[in-house]
Design a protein around this motif. Structure first.
Motif, short mmCIF file in Angstrom:
data_model
loop_
_atom_site.label_atom_id
_atom_site.label_comp_id
_atom_site.label_asym_id
_atom_site.label_seq_id
_atom_site.Cartn_x
_atom_site.Cartn_y
_atom_site.Cartn_z
N LEU A 124 29.05 30.76 50.77
CA LEU A 124 29.87 31.64 51.48
C LEU A 124 30.44 31.71 53.22
O LEU A 124 31.21 31.45 53.62
N ILE A 125 29.37 30.51 53.26
CA ILE A 125 29.26 30.27 54.94
C ILE A 125 29.72 29.01 55.18
O ILE A 125 30.64 28.69 56.10
N ALA A 126 29.33 28.52 53.47
CA ALA A 126 30.43 26.49 53.88
C ALA A 126 31.50 27.50 53.57
O ALA A 126 32.26 26.23 53.66
N LEU A 127 32.45 28.20 52.69
CA LEU A 127 33.56 29.39 52.85
C LEU A 127 34.12 29.19 54.16
O LEU A 127 35.22 28.97 53.98
N ASN A 128 33.82 29.93 54.98
CA ASN A 128 33.57 30.34 56.23
C ASN A 128 34.58 29.03 56.59
O ASN A 128 34.84 29.06 57.55
N LEU A 129 33.39 27.40 56.86
CA LEU A 129 33.35 26.48 57.89
C LEU A 129 34.49 25.41 56.91
O LEU A 129 35.40 24.86 57.64
N VAL A 130 34.83 25.82 55.53
CA VAL A 130 36.27 25.36 54.96
C VAL A 130 37.42 26.03 55.52
O VAL A 130 38.78 25.58 56.32
N ILE A 131 37.56 27.23 55.54
CA ILE A 131 38.57 28.57 55.78
C ILE A 131 39.28 27.99 57.33
O ILE A 131 40.32 27.40 57.92
N PHE A 132 37.58 27.35 58.05
CA PHE A 132 37.54 27.44 59.60
C PHE A 132 38.71 25.95 59.93
O PHE A 132 39.84 26.00 60.61
N MET A 133 38.12 25.33 59.18
CA MET A 133 39.00 23.78 59.59
C MET A 133 40.15 23.64 58.54
O MET A 133 41.29 22.56 59.32
N VAL A 134 40.49 24.66 57.75
CA VAL A 134 41.90 23.87 56.89
C VAL A 134 42.69 25.55 57.97
O VAL A 134 43.95 24.64 58.22
N PHE A 135 42.17 26.46 58.69
CA PHE A 135 43.52 27.43 58.60
C PHE A 135 43.32 26.82 60.24
O PHE A 135 44.32 27.06 61.24
N THR A 136 42.43 27.08 60.86
CA THR A 136 42.29 27.46 62.40
C THR A 136 41.91 26.32 62.84
O THR A 136 43.02 26.43 64.35
N GLN A 137 41.31 25.58 62.78
CA GLN A 137 40.56 24.15 63.81
C GLN A 137 42.60 23.49 63.73
O GLN A 137 42.80 23.48 65.07
N PRO A 138 43.70 23.54 63.10
CA PRO A 138 44.68 22.73 63.39
C PRO A 138 45.74 23.63 64.31
O PRO A 138 47.00 22.83 64.59
N ALA A 139 45.61 25.02 63.94
CA ALA A 139 46.75 25.91 65.24
C ALA A 139 45.59 25.77 66.25
O ALA A 139 46.04 25.61 66.99
N ASN A 140 44.36 25.38 67.02
CA ASN A 140 43.21 25.00 67.67
C ASN A 140 44.05 23.73 68.27
O ASN A 140 44.64 23.52 69.35
N ALA A 141 44.55 22.35 67.45
CA ALA A 141 44.73 21.11 67.84
C ALA A 141 45.97 21.29 68.20
O ALA A 141 47.01 20.91 69.14
N ALA A 142 46.63 21.76 67.54
CA ALA A 142 48.42 22.01 67.95
C ALA A 142 48.73 22.65 68.89
O ALA A 142 49.70 22.57 69.95
N THR A 143 48.06 23.91 69.42
CA THR A 143 48.11 24.55 70.43
C THR A 143 47.82 23.93 71.85
O THR A 143 47.20 24.19 73.00
N GLU A 144 46.08 23.03 71.54
CA GLU A 144 45.28 22.06 72.53
C GLU A 144 44.39 23.81 72.93
O GLU A 144 44.36 24.24 73.83
N ASN A 145 44.64 23.86 72.35
CA ASN A 145 42.90 25.64 72.55
C ASN A 145 43.78 26.76 73.14
O ASN A 145 43.63 26.82 74.44
N TRP A 146 45.36 26.37 72.84
CA TRP A 146 46.21 27.80 73.44
C TRP A 146 46.05 27.32 74.85
O TRP A 146 46.16 28.58 75.49
N ALA A 147 46.40 26.01 75.51
CA ALA A 147 47.11 25.77 76.37
C ALA A 147 48.67 25.38 76.29
O ALA A 147 49.07 25.61 77.39
N VAL A 148 48.85 24.94 74.85
CA VAL A 148 50.43 24.64 75.27
C VAL A 148 50.71 24.78 73.77
O VAL A 148 50.68 26.10 72.73
N GLN A 149 52.09 25.44 74.16
CA GLN A 149 53.05 26.69 73.44
C GLN A 149 54.03 25.72 72.80
O GLN A 149 55.36 25.77 73.17
N PRO A 150 53.69 25.25 71.37
CA PRO A 150 54.42 24.92 70.41
C PRO A 150 55.96 25.60 70.02
O PRO A 150 55.55 27.21 70.27
N GLU A 151 56.89 25.32 69.46
CA GLU A 151 57.68 26.14 68.51
C GLU A 151 57.84 27.40 67.89
O GLU A 151 57.39 28.07 67.69
N ASN A 152 56.31 26.28 67.42
CA ASN A 152 55.95 26.91 65.92
C ASN A 152 54.70 28.36 66.37
O ASN A 152 53.96 28.37 65.03
N TRP A 153 54.29 28.64 67.26
CA TRP A 153 53.05 29.61 68.20
C TRP A 153 52.77 31.08 67.32
O TRP A 153 51.52 30.76 67.13
#
Length: 141
Positions: free
Chosen positions: A81-110
């Protein structure tokens, strides 16, 4: 080892639970307000280091409890389950962090990024809570 598995998994639950509890207050925020609110998480990456430690502690607990099949299985489940948490983070959360530069940039698809970010944390809160339950049950046997 039992104590370490429970404590590390419990500490790993703190950040996703905090995100999950904040979701209802943040999901409908206006763009400017949301990006300001997200700055409260600056530096929280350090808390993410608890997840690999929890993974290792639960693997260690599984090895230590190998004579008890049920306890070992619960420890393996906690680690998975901890490994699943890491997978979910890498697949869903981290790409959002990267696209927004950790929520410093406001892209169109925010808004879609916000949805992915918020709900991936909510799912991870449930996943990590289940890991905590498994680690605790394994350690109580």
């Amino acid at each position: 080892m039992r104590f370490l598995a429970v404590v590390m998994t419990g500490l790993s639950l703190v950040a996703p639970a905090a995100h999950a509890f904040a979701l209802l207050n943040k999901i409908g925020m206006a763009k400017a307000d949301y990006f300001i609110a997200q700055q409260a998480y600056a530096g929280w990456w350090i808390v993410g280091l608890l997840l690999p430690l929890a993974l290792l502690a639960n693997i260690g607990n599984a090895v230590a409890l190998r004579a008890d099949g049920t306890a070992m299985g619960l420890s393996v489940a906690a680690a998975a389950l901890i490994a699943l948490n890491l997978v979910i983070f890498m697949v869903f959360t981290q790409p959002a962090n990267a696209a927004t530069e950790n929520w410093a940039v406001q892209p169109e698809n925010w808004e879609s990024l916000r949805t992915r970010w918020e709900y991936s944390h909510a799912v991870n809160a449930v996943v990590t809570f289940l890991a905590f339950c498994c680690a605790t049950l394994a350690s109580l046997r």
